[in-house]
Design a protein around this motif. Structure first.
Motif, PDB file in Angstrom:
ATOM      1  N   GLY A  30       0.775  -1.234   0.000  1.00 43.93           N
ATOM      2  CA  GLY A  30       0.000   0.000   0.000  1.00 43.93           C
ATOM      3  C   GLY A  30       0.805   1.281   0.000  1.00 43.93           C
ATOM      4  O   GLY A  30       0.245   2.353   0.199  1.00 43.93           O
ATOM      5  N   THR A  31       2.112   1.192  -0.242  1.00 45.05           N
ATOM      6  CA  THR A  31       2.946   2.395  -0.159  1.00 45.05           C
ATOM      7  C   THR A  31       3.228   3.033  -1.514  1.00 45.05           C
ATOM      8  O   THR A  31       3.586   4.208  -1.564  1.00 45.05           O
ATOM      9  CB  THR A  31       4.292   2.063   0.512  1.00 45.05           C
ATOM     10  N   ARG A  32       3.104   2.278  -2.595  1.00 42.28           N
ATOM     11  CA  ARG A  32       3.417   2.838  -3.914  1.00 42.28           C
ATOM     12  C   ARG A  32       2.200   3.591  -4.439  1.00 42.28           C
ATOM     13  O   ARG A  32       1.092   3.071  -4.444  1.00 42.28           O
ATOM     14  CB  ARG A  32       3.861   1.732  -4.866  1.00 42.28           C
ATOM     15  N   LYS A  33       2.423   4.774  -4.919  1.00 40.01           N
ATOM     16  CA  LYS A  33       1.320   5.671  -5.249  1.00 40.01           C
ATOM     17  C   LYS A  33       0.858   5.432  -6.685  1.00 40.01           C
ATOM     18  O   LYS A  33       1.059   6.238  -7.585  1.00 40.01           O
ATOM     19  CB  LYS A  33       1.736   7.108  -4.994  1.00 40.01           C
ATOM     20  N   ALA A  44      -5.904  -0.271   5.990  1.00 41.54           N
ATOM     21  CA  ALA A  44      -6.908  -1.092   6.660  1.00 41.54           C
ATOM     22  C   ALA A  44      -7.819  -1.785   5.643  1.00 41.54           C
ATOM     23  O   ALA A  44      -8.137  -2.976   5.766  1.00 41.54           O
ATOM     24  CB  ALA A  44      -7.736  -0.233   7.613  1.00 41.54           C
ATOM     25  N   MET A  45      -8.235  -1.041   4.627  1.00 40.19           N
ATOM     26  CA  MET A  45      -9.099  -1.641   3.608  1.00 40.19           C
ATOM     27  C   MET A  45      -8.340  -2.681   2.782  1.00 40.19           C
ATOM     28  O   MET A  45      -8.914  -3.704   2.387  1.00 40.19           O
ATOM     29  CB  MET A  45      -9.662  -0.551   2.693  1.00 40.19           C
ATOM     30  N   GLY A  46      -7.052  -2.434   2.519  1.00 42.04           N
ATOM     31  CA  GLY A  46      -6.253  -3.409   1.789  1.00 42.04           C
ATOM     32  C   GLY A  46      -6.135  -4.714   2.558  1.00 42.04           C
ATOM     33  O   GLY A  46      -6.239  -5.807   1.983  1.00 42.04           O
ATOM     34  N   ALA A  47      -5.922  -4.626   3.874  1.00 45.52           N
ATOM     35  CA  ALA A  47      -5.837  -5.829   4.700  1.00 45.52           C
ATOM     36  C   ALA A  47      -7.171  -6.573   4.712  1.00 45.52           C
ATOM     37  O   ALA A  47      -7.208  -7.816   4.643  1.00 45.52           O
ATOM     38  CB  ALA A  47      -5.424  -5.452   6.125  1.00 45.52           C
ATOM     39  N   ALA A  48      -8.277  -5.823   4.786  1.00 42.13           N
ATOM     40  CA  ALA A  48      -9.598  -6.455   4.762  1.00 42.13           C
ATOM     41  C   ALA A  48      -9.866  -7.118   3.410  1.00 42.13           C
ATOM     42  O   ALA A  48     -10.447  -8.215   3.346  1.00 42.13           O
ATOM     43  CB  ALA A  48     -10.679  -5.411   5.068  1.00 42.13           C
ATOM     44  N   SER A 108      -1.597   0.513  -5.045  1.00 41.38           N
ATOM     45  CA  SER A 108      -2.143   0.675  -3.698  1.00 41.38           C
ATOM     46  C   SER A 108      -3.660   0.813  -3.717  1.00 41.38           C
ATOM     47  O   SER A 108      -4.305   0.702  -2.680  1.00 41.38           O
ATOM     48  CB  SER A 108      -1.523   1.908  -3.029  1.00 41.38           C
ATOM     49  N   ILE A 109      -4.212   1.069  -4.902  1.00 39.61           N
ATOM     50  CA  ILE A 109      -5.664   1.172  -5.080  1.00 39.61           C
ATOM     51  C   ILE A 109      -6.003   0.525  -6.419  1.00 39.61           C
ATOM     52  O   ILE A 109      -5.268   0.700  -7.402  1.00 39.61           O
ATOM     53  CB  ILE A 109      -6.135   2.638  -5.098  1.00 39.61           C
ATOM     54  N   ALA A 110      -7.101  -0.232  -6.456  1.00 39.66           N
ATOM     55  CA  ALA A 110      -7.629  -0.739  -7.718  1.00 39.66           C
ATOM     56  C   ALA A 110      -8.890   0.037  -8.063  1.00 39.66           C
ATOM     57  O   ALA A 110      -9.624   0.477  -7.177  1.00 39.66           O
ATOM     58  CB  ALA A 110      -7.937  -2.229  -7.622  1.00 39.66           C
ATOM     59  N   ALA A 111      -9.118   0.212  -9.360  1.00 37.43           N
ATOM     60  CA  ALA A 111     -10.303   0.946  -9.807  1.00 37.43           C
ATOM     61  C   ALA A 111     -11.038   0.134 -10.865  1.00 37.43           C
ATOM     62  O   ALA A 111     -10.417  -0.382 -11.797  1.00 37.43           O
ATOM     63  CB  ALA A 111      -9.905   2.312 -10.371  1.00 37.43           C
ATOM     64  N   MET A 113      -6.608   7.865  -1.708  1.00 36.10           N
ATOM     65  CA  MET A 113      -5.291   8.429  -1.992  1.00 36.10           C
ATOM     66  C   MET A 113      -4.808   9.332  -0.857  1.00 36.10           C
ATOM     67  O   MET A 113      -3.612   9.417  -0.577  1.00 36.10           O
ATOM     68  CB  MET A 113      -5.334   9.209  -3.318  1.00 36.10           C
ATOM     69  N   GLY A 114      -5.756   9.975  -0.183  1.00 39.40           N
ATOM     70  CA  GLY A 114      -5.390  10.940   0.847  1.00 39.40           C
ATOM     71  C   GLY A 114      -5.335  10.391   2.254  1.00 39.40           C
ATOM     72  O   GLY A 114      -5.028  11.134   3.198  1.00 39.40           O
ATOM     73  N   ASP A 115      -5.597   9.101   2.437  1.00 37.39           N
ATOM     74  CA  ASP A 115      -5.660   8.544   3.792  1.00 37.39           C
ATOM     75  C   ASP A 115      -4.888   7.222   3.821  1.00 37.39           C
ATOM     76  O   ASP A 115      -5.436   6.158   3.517  1.00 37.39           O
ATOM     77  CB  ASP A 115      -7.117   8.327   4.201  1.00 37.39           C
ATOM     78  N   ASP A 116      -3.617   7.284   4.221  1.00 42.28           N
ATOM     79  CA  ASP A 116      -2.775   6.088   4.243  1.00 42.28           C
ATOM     80  C   ASP A 116      -3.329   5.014   5.168  1.00 42.28           C
ATOM     81  O   ASP A 116      -3.312   3.817   4.844  1.00 42.28           O
ATOM     82  CB  ASP A 116      -1.352   6.449   4.679  1.00 42.28           C
TER      83      ASP A 116
END
Length: 698
Positions: free
Chosen positions: A200-203, A349-353, A278-281, A341-344
């Motif tokens: 989750g660290t790579r933007k 937490a959502m990535g772990a879930a 770090s995010i999927a769309a 994007m604005g809340d690490d």
């Protein structure tokens, strides 16, 4: 129990193929499984299939070697498949005969059809001693009405019907009720990825899927464009091929997102690319299931998805492992991206879930649900038909197909991990090594000049419980002193001298993102090195090695309506001095040089404005290419080619597609060709990674 899947073309690529293979391999741990493909148009399957699963075809249409090309009945229409069915034109009297013959003679206990046309065959022609199951992968109401009417007539002979969502099961029962045949929602399966999950660290925002209007990539690009200025260090990457790619690329250009929104093309296996993000769309207007959502979640990514019919709302738990936003709403997609994007902490937490919740789609879990479905169908059949003999309850005792060793070294996949200090690590699970004593070896790809000697790699071997042999080897940064600057085949060589160019598996190059950031932030004064594994179009594994004592890396191109500005860093012992020059060299018979000041921001960074007016006025052809060079020291005429090489993926040219700048052709000193047309100047990265631009009036 023997389970037989009937599929249109297992040798092609697609979501149905993937999920059928996943299920077949999971079932093969305890049961005999085969995949019967109606058609075969290629020599090998696009997706790897375990040797525990038997694969065969009924109609061989391979170019040049297909036994059924020109066969009797091939040019006559099918009498079973409705004309309105999507693949109607592919079927013929010949395919009808082959399918019917197969179903009447099959020794399977369960036959599973995988699309409406094949399910009609399964229902009508499968021998009575066999359970008949229909998988429906399409959204039910997307099936043409005439096909649904034929389904209603024929499907009562089935024992069970499955859809990939509960919502579609309800739709099926409401719109095409089949008396006495249960319709059950069982989702597609996605195996646990080989790669480690994203941290989750790579933007990077990642999206993947075919370039089709239903995927609404235009909506995603516009949404990302709304938040791009707020988050200038974030990047959007879209993976996939298709007819819409040109339109999406044009939109990226229109919105000024070149270099921020990258079109990555097709990529397989895709797990490593999900793990870079770090995010999927997912912005589809409709989904029958949503395989990409599950793939992303299994790699530890929270998903921002449109709440389209019918899959995403059954996969995502809104606010827990992702965000569901209104379908077709650009503002809502942008808001979802902005929030993550604005809340690490929220993103983590959502990535772990997502990682935890997506385990319910593991193939072993889905296989158990199918086995229960088969058992219940057998109970109903036995109750209705006293002479029916239930399948044997005896099971095989072996691992899932995905863990079985390949039959030959030629089908073995090599997985590669790159770190941010120049190391590469190869891993391959092959067949029992025996006396072969296979070892990794790098062989320079044929090219201009004398080929360098092969480089053997120290290879370790370990026998796995499955009987496979695990081979591991590493390429160290010091190896580049031998490999130099070039391209190398990753091969394995036996003790008897047999050489095999290996197939590419996972290429986990996420660490190179960090390595690039570090290099650009603090350009090295020493020689620069880079190791990049990649796959050829034929799937073979290659290695691009870079070793340069002097290197000028392009870090950005700013394009306005009338200017092109280049930024870069210079890696070398000598610095960039005041008075440095940015040099353009015209290729071809009319070679020429044009230079302008390269402004040194410090000893390692520079920028320059491309002299558009001069290259347009000096042109001699309707199409010209100009290469970019840096002369870092005014008193030293040695030039260094400006390149864009240091990325974690090979196709920089395709990903960074720059717009053209129109320049009025009013006063050419040499020729005037179609003077009413503007001359367009467009920067590009060549296949080799060198930067250039073309000047063209057409």
């Amino acid at each position: 129990m023997k389970v037989s899947f009937l599929i249109n073309n297992i040798y092609g690529i697609g979501g149905t193929n993937r999920t059928v293979i996943n299920l077949a391999e999971a079932l093969s741990a305890r049961h005999e499984v085969e995949i019967v493909s109606v058609f075969r148009r290629a020599g090998t399957t696009k997706f790897e299939i375990s040797p525990q699963v038997t694969v065969r075809a009924l109609v061989d249409l391979r170019a040049g070697s297909g036994a059924d090309r020109g066969a009797d009945g091939l040019d006559e229409p099918s009498s079973v498949v409705p004309r309105q069915e999507e693949f109607y034109a592919q079927y013929s009297r010949l395919s009808d005969e082959r399918i019917i013959n197969h179903l009447k003679k099959t020794d399977a206990d369960v036959v599973v059809g995988t699309r409406p046309s094949l399910n009609l065959f399964v229902a009508r022609f499968t021998r009575d001693s066999v359970l008949r199951v229909a998988q429906e992968h399409m959204t039910h109401l997307a099936i043409p009405l005439a096909v649904r009417e034929e389904m209603a007539r024929v499907y009562p002979r089935l024992d069970a019907i499955t859809t990939v969502t509960d919502a579609d099961a309800r739709s099926f029962m409401e719109n095409t009720p089949i008396a006495g045949v249960p319709v059950t929602g069982i989702p597609n399966s996605v195996p646990q990825p080989v790669v480690t999950p994203s941290d989750g660290t790579r933007k990077v925002v990642v999206s993947a899927g075919r370039m089709h209007p239903v995927k609404r990539y235009d909506l995603l690009v516009r949404a990302f464009g709304q938040v791009a200025d707020e988050f200038p260090d974030w990047q959007l990457r879209i993976y996939g091929d298709g007819a819409e790619a040109g339109k999406v690329r044009a939109l990226v250009t229109e919105l000024g997102l070149t270099g921020r929104a990258l079109l990555m093309g097709g990529f397989s296996p895709i797990e490593s690319e999900w793990a870079k993000g770090s995010i999927a769309a997912v912005t589809s207007s409709a989904e029958s299931f949503g395989m990409t959502l599950v793939e992303a979640m299994r790699c530890g990514l929270p998903v921002v998805s449109t709440d389209c019919p019918v899959g995403p709302r059954e996969i995502l738990r809104d606010g827990e492992d992702g965000l569901l936003v209104p379908n077709g709403d650009t503002e809502a997609v942008a808001a979802g991206l902005r929030r993550l994007m604005g809340d690490d902490a929220l993103r983590g937490a959502m990535g772990a879930a997502a990682l935890h919740n997506s385990a319910r789609y593991d193939p072993t879990v889905i296989a158990d649900r199918y086995l229960r479905l088969f058992e219940e169908a057998a109970e109903r059949r036995a109750a209705a038909e006293p002479k029916y003999r239930r399948p044997s309850r005896k099971t095989l005792q072996r691992g899932p197909g995905g863990s079985a060793p390949p039959t030959t070294i030629k089908t073995t996949l090599v997985h590669t991990i790159a770190d941010d200090s120049g190391w590469l690590r190869f891993t391959a699970d092959g067949p029992d090594d025996g006396k072969h004593r296979w070892t990794f070896q790098l062989r320079q790809n044929p090219g201009a000049g004398r080929r360098l000697p092969d480089l053997p790699l120290r290879t370790t071997r370990r026998t796995l419980p499955s009987g496979a042999t695990r081979y591991t080897a590493a390429v160290t940064p010091s190896a580049l002193d031998v490999l130099g600057d070039g391209r190398w085949r990753v091969t394995m060589v036996s003790a008897k001298g047999e050489t095999v160019h290996m197939k590419a598996g996972i290429r986990d190059t996420r660490a190179l993102i960090t390595a690039r950031e570090r290099l650009l932030a603090s350009p090295a004064g020493a020689p620069v090195v880079w190791n990049l594994p990649y796959a050829q179009p034929n799937g073979k594994l290659m290695l691009r090695t870079i070793l340069r004592t002097e290197h000028a890396e392009c870090t950005g191109i700013a394009i306005t309506d009338d200017s092109i500005t280049v930024s870069g860093v210079f890696c070398a012992e000598r610095p960039v001095r005041p008075g440095a020059r940015f040099v353009l060299v015209r290729r071809g018979h009319h070679r020429a040089e044009v230079s302008v000041p390269a402004h040194a921001l410090d000893e390692r960074t520079f920028h320059a404005e491309v002299p558009l007016r001069q290259v347009v006025d000096d042109r001699l052809e309707r199409w010209e290419d100009w290469d970019w060079w840096l002369q870092p020291t005014p008193g030293d005429r040695r030039k260094v080619r400006v390149c864009h090489l240091f990325e974690d993926f090979p196709d920089v040219k395709g990903a960074y597609a720059y717009p053209a700048v129109p320049v009025a052709d009013e006063a050419s000193r040499f020729v005037v060709v179609h003077p009413t047309r503007p001359v367009r100047v467009r920067p590009y990265c060549s296949v080799s990674g060198a930067m250039a631009m073309n000047v063209v009036d057409r």
